[in-house]
Write a protein that holds these residues in place. Structure first.
Motif, PDB file in Angstrom:
ATOM      1  N   ALA A 222       0.848  -1.199   0.000  1.00 35.66           N
ATOM      2  CA  ALA A 222       0.000   0.000   0.000  1.00 35.66           C
ATOM      3  C   ALA A 222       0.880   1.244   0.000  1.00 35.66           C
ATOM      4  CB  ALA A 222      -0.923  -0.007   1.224  1.00 35.66           C
ATOM      5  N   ALA A 223       0.224   2.406  -0.150  1.00 35.30           N
ATOM      6  CA  ALA A 223       0.961   3.664  -0.306  1.00 35.30           C
ATOM      7  C   ALA A 223       1.785   4.006   0.923  1.00 35.30           C
ATOM      8  CB  ALA A 223      -0.022   4.791  -0.632  1.00 35.30           C
ATOM      9  N   ASP A 224       1.322   3.619   2.116  1.00 42.77           N
ATOM     10  CA  ASP A 224       2.029   3.989   3.345  1.00 42.77           C
ATOM     11  C   ASP A 224       2.951   2.889   3.858  1.00 42.77           C
ATOM     12  OD1 ASP A 224      -0.006   2.270   3.934  1.00 42.77           O
ATOM     13  OD2 ASP A 224      -0.687   3.315   5.734  1.00 42.77           O
ATOM     14  N   ASP A 225       3.205   1.850   3.048  1.00 44.73           N
ATOM     15  CA  ASP A 225       4.075   0.765   3.481  1.00 44.73           C
ATOM     16  C   ASP A 225       5.531   1.205   3.526  1.00 44.73           C
ATOM     17  OD1 ASP A 225       2.374  -1.269   4.094  1.00 44.73           O
ATOM     18  OD2 ASP A 225       2.395  -2.197   2.125  1.00 44.73           O
ATOM     19  N   THR A 226       6.301   0.598   4.420  1.00 45.96           N
ATOM     20  CA  THR A 226       7.731   0.880   4.500  1.00 45.96           C
ATOM     21  C   THR A 226       8.499   0.237   3.349  1.00 45.96           C
ATOM     22  OG1 THR A 226       8.111  -1.070   5.893  1.00 45.96           O
ATOM     23  CG2 THR A 226       7.591   1.008   7.010  1.00 45.96           C
ATOM     24  N   LEU A 227       7.842  -0.554   2.520  1.00 44.49           N
ATOM     25  CA  LEU A 227       8.504  -1.223   1.396  1.00 44.49           C
ATOM     26  C   LEU A 227       8.477  -0.391   0.122  1.00 44.49           C
ATOM     27  CD1 LEU A 227       6.984  -4.796   1.884  1.00 44.49           C
ATOM     28  CD2 LEU A 227       9.226  -3.999   2.632  1.00 44.49           C
ATOM     29  N   VAL A 228       7.624   0.603   0.055  1.00 40.93           N
ATOM     30  CA  VAL A 228       7.425   1.354  -1.179  1.00 40.93           C
ATOM     31  C   VAL A 228       8.719   2.050  -1.599  1.00 40.93           C
ATOM     32  CG1 VAL A 228       6.202   3.283  -2.257  1.00 40.93           C
ATOM     33  CG2 VAL A 228       4.979   1.709  -0.760  1.00 40.93           C
ATOM     34  N   GLY A 229       9.085   1.880  -2.866  1.00 36.24           N
ATOM     35  CA  GLY A 229      10.241   2.568  -3.435  1.00 36.24           C
ATOM     36  C   GLY A 229      11.568   1.902  -3.166  1.00 36.24           C
ATOM     37  N   LYS A 230      11.600   0.819  -2.418  1.00 37.21           N
ATOM     38  CA  LYS A 230      12.869   0.177  -2.079  1.00 37.21           C
ATOM     39  C   LYS A 230      13.204  -0.915  -3.088  1.00 37.21           C
ATOM     40  CE  LYS A 230      13.153   1.027   2.889  1.00 37.21           C
ATOM     41  NZ  LYS A 230      12.151   2.087   2.911  1.00 37.21           N
ATOM     42  N   LEU A 231      14.506  -1.079  -3.312  1.00 38.14           N
ATOM     43  CA  LEU A 231      14.962  -2.223  -4.088  1.00 38.14           C
ATOM     44  C   LEU A 231      14.748  -3.495  -3.288  1.00 38.14           C
ATOM     45  CD1 LEU A 231      18.384  -0.901  -5.470  1.00 38.14           C
ATOM     46  CD2 LEU A 231      16.214  -1.034  -6.701  1.00 38.14           C
ATOM     47  N   ILE A 232      14.576  -4.594  -3.991  1.00 38.70           N
ATOM     48  CA  ILE A 232      14.431  -5.866  -3.295  1.00 38.70           C
ATOM     49  C   ILE A 232      15.684  -6.188  -2.491  1.00 38.70           C
ATOM     50  CG2 ILE A 232      14.333  -8.361  -3.716  1.00 38.70           C
ATOM     51  CD1 ILE A 232      12.159  -7.887  -5.720  1.00 38.70           C
ATOM     52  N   SER A 233      16.845  -5.788  -2.980  1.00 40.38           N
ATOM     53  CA  SER A 233      18.080  -6.007  -2.219  1.00 40.38           C
ATOM     54  C   SER A 233      18.050  -5.240  -0.903  1.00 40.38           C
ATOM     55  CB  SER A 233      19.284  -5.577  -3.052  1.00 40.38           C
ATOM     56  OG  SER A 233      19.196  -4.206  -3.412  1.00 40.38           O
ATOM     57  N   GLN A 234      17.528  -4.025  -0.904  1.00 39.72           N
ATOM     58  CA  GLN A 234      17.450  -3.239   0.324  1.00 39.72           C
ATOM     59  C   GLN A 234      16.482  -3.873   1.323  1.00 39.72           C
ATOM     60  OE1 GLN A 234      16.306   0.458  -1.518  1.00 39.72           O
ATOM     61  NE2 GLN A 234      18.421   1.210  -1.628  1.00 39.72           N
ATOM     62  N   VAL A 235      15.376  -4.411   0.822  1.00 39.14           N
ATOM     63  CA  VAL A 235      14.419  -5.092   1.694  1.00 39.14           C
ATOM     64  C   VAL A 235      15.051  -6.360   2.272  1.00 39.14           C
ATOM     65  CG1 VAL A 235      12.202  -6.280   1.771  1.00 39.14           C
ATOM     66  CG2 VAL A 235      12.432  -4.163   0.470  1.00 39.14           C
ATOM     67  N   SER A 236      15.726  -7.104   1.424  1.00 36.64           N
ATOM     68  CA  SER A 236      16.294  -8.384   1.848  1.00 36.64           C
ATOM     69  C   SER A 236      17.366  -8.209   2.911  1.00 36.64           C
ATOM     70  CB  SER A 236      16.863  -9.103   0.630  1.00 36.64           C
ATOM     71  OG  SER A 236      17.461 -10.323   0.986  1.00 36.64           O
ATOM     72  N   TYR A 237      18.353  -7.357   2.652  1.00 41.44           N
ATOM     73  CA  TYR A 237      19.488  -7.227   3.559  1.00 41.44           C
ATOM     74  C   TYR A 237      19.234  -6.206   4.657  1.00 41.44           C
ATOM     75  CZ  TYR A 237      21.277  -9.430  -0.646  1.00 41.44           C
ATOM     76  OH  TYR A 237      21.424 -10.252  -1.723  1.00 41.44           O
ATOM     77  N   GLY A 238      18.373  -5.235   4.411  1.00 42.27           N
ATOM     78  CA  GLY A 238      18.082  -4.239   5.422  1.00 42.27           C
ATOM     79  C   GLY A 238      17.127  -4.724   6.487  1.00 42.27           C
ATOM     80  N   TYR A 239      16.159  -5.546   6.088  1.00 45.07           N
ATOM     81  CA  TYR A 239      15.177  -6.054   7.044  1.00 45.07           C
ATOM     82  C   TYR A 239      15.461  -7.487   7.474  1.00 45.07           C
ATOM     83  CZ  TYR A 239      12.264  -1.974   6.011  1.00 45.07           C
ATOM     84  OH  TYR A 239      11.778  -0.706   5.879  1.00 45.07           O
TER      85      TYR A 239
END
Length: 803
Positions: free
Chosen positions: A658-675
């Motif tokens: 959704a628009a207010d998700d913390t995932l919006v605009g992030k690369l999958i690599s940033q989601v994978s290694y950051g979270y």
């Protein structure tokens, strides 16, 4: 859960208590801690496989040391150690007083600090838990884990009565308000609990009817609340989801069934689940010499289209870390060698999509089938079908008797009809046929009582009486045989089931919902199974599984336990499960062999106690496992399944971004290694209507957008970090590049730089057009490796870490 006195000792600066507390809290971060104290100075050593990530580790510790008493501890020296290296790589001092003054303490446990009103600057999520049995208590515990710095979790609970025993210690300290005693179906009780301000309500009482009734009441009082319901009525759950919306239901005893089955299988498979038409499974194995897929390969390169590396444990590392990360334990230069233990998720089955049949096609097929049937009958098909019917009738005695009864009834009916029609004047065929049928059904008195004024010859009445008597004998006999066959079929599964396997089989004790699901899963893996149960109502369950009915302790001697592969104990009595486990272990010890033990418990405290008593057994607290799925669903995510990896519960979690998700605009690599999660599926609707772009094991360079469907493997800690936006900051890297001889591909290199690093495309192209030059980039280690590998093929460059 830590004992309150341990927590108080930690707050006052007791080094052993602090070490115990921090090791438990940082377990999922892949960090183990040692603590020493000299006067007012505390020394904390971080042992991790990524000690160079200094900024993150210091920030991590700062969250917790703020709760210490600054009058007792003035300074904290932090040391970073690599696993197996006794020499610290770096150190950093922290002033506890400055930490307390600059940032309000976020207590990891409410018992460490005095209760105070929630600060207005914090974002507060309010949850309501109805039912404080085992499942409800673990839901409260896991919900509280989502509290983090500027985010707070406010939990209210409702229960019918005051609980007499708490499985989760200090549970009252986790609740934001006093426990409300009352009926959660009552509007007044729900309003008192503040349901109008709650983000989600978890209805986890042991009465499913109450849960559903309370869900309907909650939706009426708060149209936007998330409903998470304990219910096993799948059809009703589906209908309620359509009617109520924002609704999810789980059966907690069935959620961990896959985990029980796979632990008992004693194979490499840790879990499996479906995504659309694809079946995926999680496998853990020790790498064999000359394994063509893994032996000698860099760990960072094992992200393929069909599988993805999840976990790595070196076979040459003799150090024992108290904590393990769920994922990403390897360095960029790690190579897989024989003897290493790895876990990976792989695609094992893809189903082909079948185009649905149109009405025209269906009509055409019907005509074709009818025409083929007529041709078959005209070419001798009638005789062939009669022969098939005759063989079918003669296959069993009951069929032969029923067929004989029907032929006799038709014959007697025809005789009675003709006698009545011929010998009674003015008798129509319709009345004669109905009279013959009445005679067959024992209606002699009804027929001749109604014909008492007619001239009926005595011999006709005698023949009619004989028809009625013979018909009754046949009808009653056939009905009795059919009834006896139906009644005996309830126990037929005991007589017709196959014999007990001789060796290498799995024994299941307890055939409730969990046991039956476990047995079904094991049979899907072609694993020989034998079950023991005290239940008598198993009609319709698989007939290819031998089942012994009776007292489990007595029946255990009949299942060839000495040669069994494993024993899965899933009865409702955890003490019975323990007794059977000890008996099985003694049998195995006498034969100098091992048997796999999988024990179902209902409390984490009891499970922890069994770890020392039965160190080789897999002790699983069913409700503790299920609670993590309930809590993940409470934050709006769709939990597709769960499994165990590295002593943690891993949830297969689906996001609709959704628009207010913390995932919006992030690369999958940033989601994978950051979270600290593992993405396994990404789907996006393209601009062309009806067209969908989807990928299993998606590339790290994809960027997430609103409306995407995104599935990850995550621990409860990973879900918390995504929910709160608590991303591990990347490290700073300096990219230095020289001008290449061939400049025709600089444009594509700029595109690659932006795609991998996540920087703006204009910035990347500007950098490439002004070579030689340098550029600072925030990158995770895996990103930096991929960027260097990709760009170095075309241009001379150097990528170095900025301290």
């Amino acid at each position: 859960m830590m004992q309150p006195d341990v927590l108080e000792l930690a707050r006052l600066g007791n080094p052993q208590a602090i070490a115990t507390w921090l090791n438990q809290e940082l377990r999922s971060e892949g960090v183990s801690v040692s603590v020493d104290r000299e006067g007012s100075r505390l020394s904390v050593g971080f042992y991790t496989d990524q000690p160079a990530d200094r900024r993150y580790l210091i920030d991590l510790l700062s969250r917790y040391v703020r709760v210490l008493d600054p009058q007792s501890i003035r300074t904290v020296n932090v040391f970073g150690y690599a696993l197996g290296n006794p020499v610290p790589l770096w150190s950093h001092p922290l002033d506890l007083a400055d930490l307390v003054e600059t940032s309000p303490a976020v207590a990891a446990f409410p018992s460490l600090t005095n209760p105070s009103p929630v600060e207005e600057s914090k974002q507060v999520d309010r949850f309501l838990v109805c039912g404080l049995g085992s499942l409800g208590q673990y839901c409260v515990l896991n919900l509280k884990k989502f509290a983090l710095r500027e985010f707070d979790v406010h939990i209210t609970a409702i229960n019918q009565t005051q609980p007499q025993d708490w499985e989760v210690e200090n549970l009252k300290g986790l609740l934001s308000e006093d426990l409300i005693i009352g009926d959660c179906r009552n509007d007044e009780v729900l309003l008192k609990a503040g349901i109008q301000d709650c983000r989600a309500i978890l209805l986890v009482t042991s009465n499913e009817n109450d849960n559903i009734e309370a869900a309907i009441a909650a939706r009426r009082l708060n149209p936007n609340i998330r409903l998470v319901v304990r219910s096993s009525r799948q059809s009703l759950n589906h209908l309620l989801k359509q009617q109520l919306g924002n609704f999810v239901a789980f059966e907690p005893t069935e959620l961990p069934a896959t985990t029980f089955a796979l632990e008992g299988l004693q194979a490499d498979i840790l879990g499996f689940f479906n995504i659309g038409d694809c079946r995926l499974q999680v496998v853990e194995q020790q790498v064999e010499p000359k394994d063509y897929r893994f032996d000698g390969f860099p760990a960072i390169m094992l992200n393929k289209r069909s599988y993805r590396l999840l976990s790595y444990r070196s076979g040459r590392d003799t150090t024992t870390a108290l904590a393990k990360r769920a994922f990403h334990q390897w360095q960029t230069d790690t190579q897989i060698r024989a003897g290493d233990t790895i876990a990976y998720v792989e695609v094992v089955e893809r189903s082909t999509n079948v185009t649905p049949e149109t009405p025209e096609t269906h009509q055409e097929n019907w005509f074709q089938q009818t025409w083929k049937t007529l041709q078959d009958l005209s070419s001798g098909g009638i005789k062939r079908r009669l022969e098939q019917a005759w063989r079918w009738i003669g296959a069993t005695q009951i069929r032969r008797l029923v067929a004989l009864g029907l032929v006799t009834a038709l014959l007697l009916g025809a005789i009675g009809t003709l006698l009545i029609k011929i010998n009674l004047p003015n008798m129509t065929w319709q009345k004669a046929i109905s009279t013959g049928v009445i005679l067959l059904l024992g209606g002699y008195g009804d027929v001749f009582g109604g014909l008492q004024n007619d001239a009926v010859p005595w011999w006709v009445q005698l023949v009619s009486l004989l028809i009625t008597l013979i018909s009754l004998l046949f009808v009653l006999g056939v009905v009795s045989l059919v009834a006896d066959n139906l009644l005996s079929s309830r126990f037929e599964f005991l007589r017709k089931r196959p014999p007990i396997p001789k060796q290498n089989h799995v024994v299941i004790v307890g055939m409730g919902r969990v046991g039956q699901r476990v047995a079904t899963l094991l049979r899907e893996f072609k694993q020989p199974v034998v079950a023991i149960t005290e239940q008598r109502d198993l009609l319709g369950f698989q007939t290819d599984i031998p089942i012994l009915m009776g007292e489990p302790i007595a029946e255990l001697e009949k299942v060839n336990l000495s040669t069994a592969k494993s024993l899965i104990l899933v009865t409702d009595d955890q003490m019975l499960n323990l007794e059977l486990a000890l008996m099985a272990r003694d049998v195995a010890h006498q034969l100098n062999r091992k048997i796999g033990l999988v024990i179902r418990t209902y409390g984490q405290r009891f499970s922890d106690n069994l770890v020392d008593l039965l160190p080789d057994a897999k002790v699983l607290a069913a409700y503790a496992l299920a609670a993590e799925a309930f809590v993940g669903a409470a934050f709006g995510e769709n939990i597709l399944g769960l499994f165990r990896l590295n002593e943690q519960t891993i949830l297969v979690t689906e996001y609709q971004i959704a628009a207010d998700d913390t995932l919006v605009g992030k690369l999958i690599s940033q989601v994978s290694y950051g979270y600290g999660v593992v993405p396994i599926f990404h789907q996006r609707e393209t601009r062309i209507e009806g067209d969908v772009l989807e990928a299993l094991m998606p590339s790290d360079t994809r960027r997430l957008q609103v409306g995407d469907r995104f599935i990850v493997l995550a621990s409860i800690n990973g879900l918390r970090r995504i929910e709160r936006g608590d991303i591990t900051p990347p490290r700073r890297w300096l990219l230095q590049a020289e001008k290449p001889l061939n400049q025709s591909f600089l444009l594509s290199l700029g595109n690659d730089l932006a795609k991998i690093s996540g920087c703006h495309l204009d910035q990347a192209r500007s950098f490439m057009s002004n070579l030689p030059s340098s550029l600072e980039l925030p990158l995770y280690d895996y990103q930096a490796y991929q960027l260097e590998q990709e760009l170095s093929r075309q241009i001379p460059l150097k990528l170095s870490l900025i301290e």
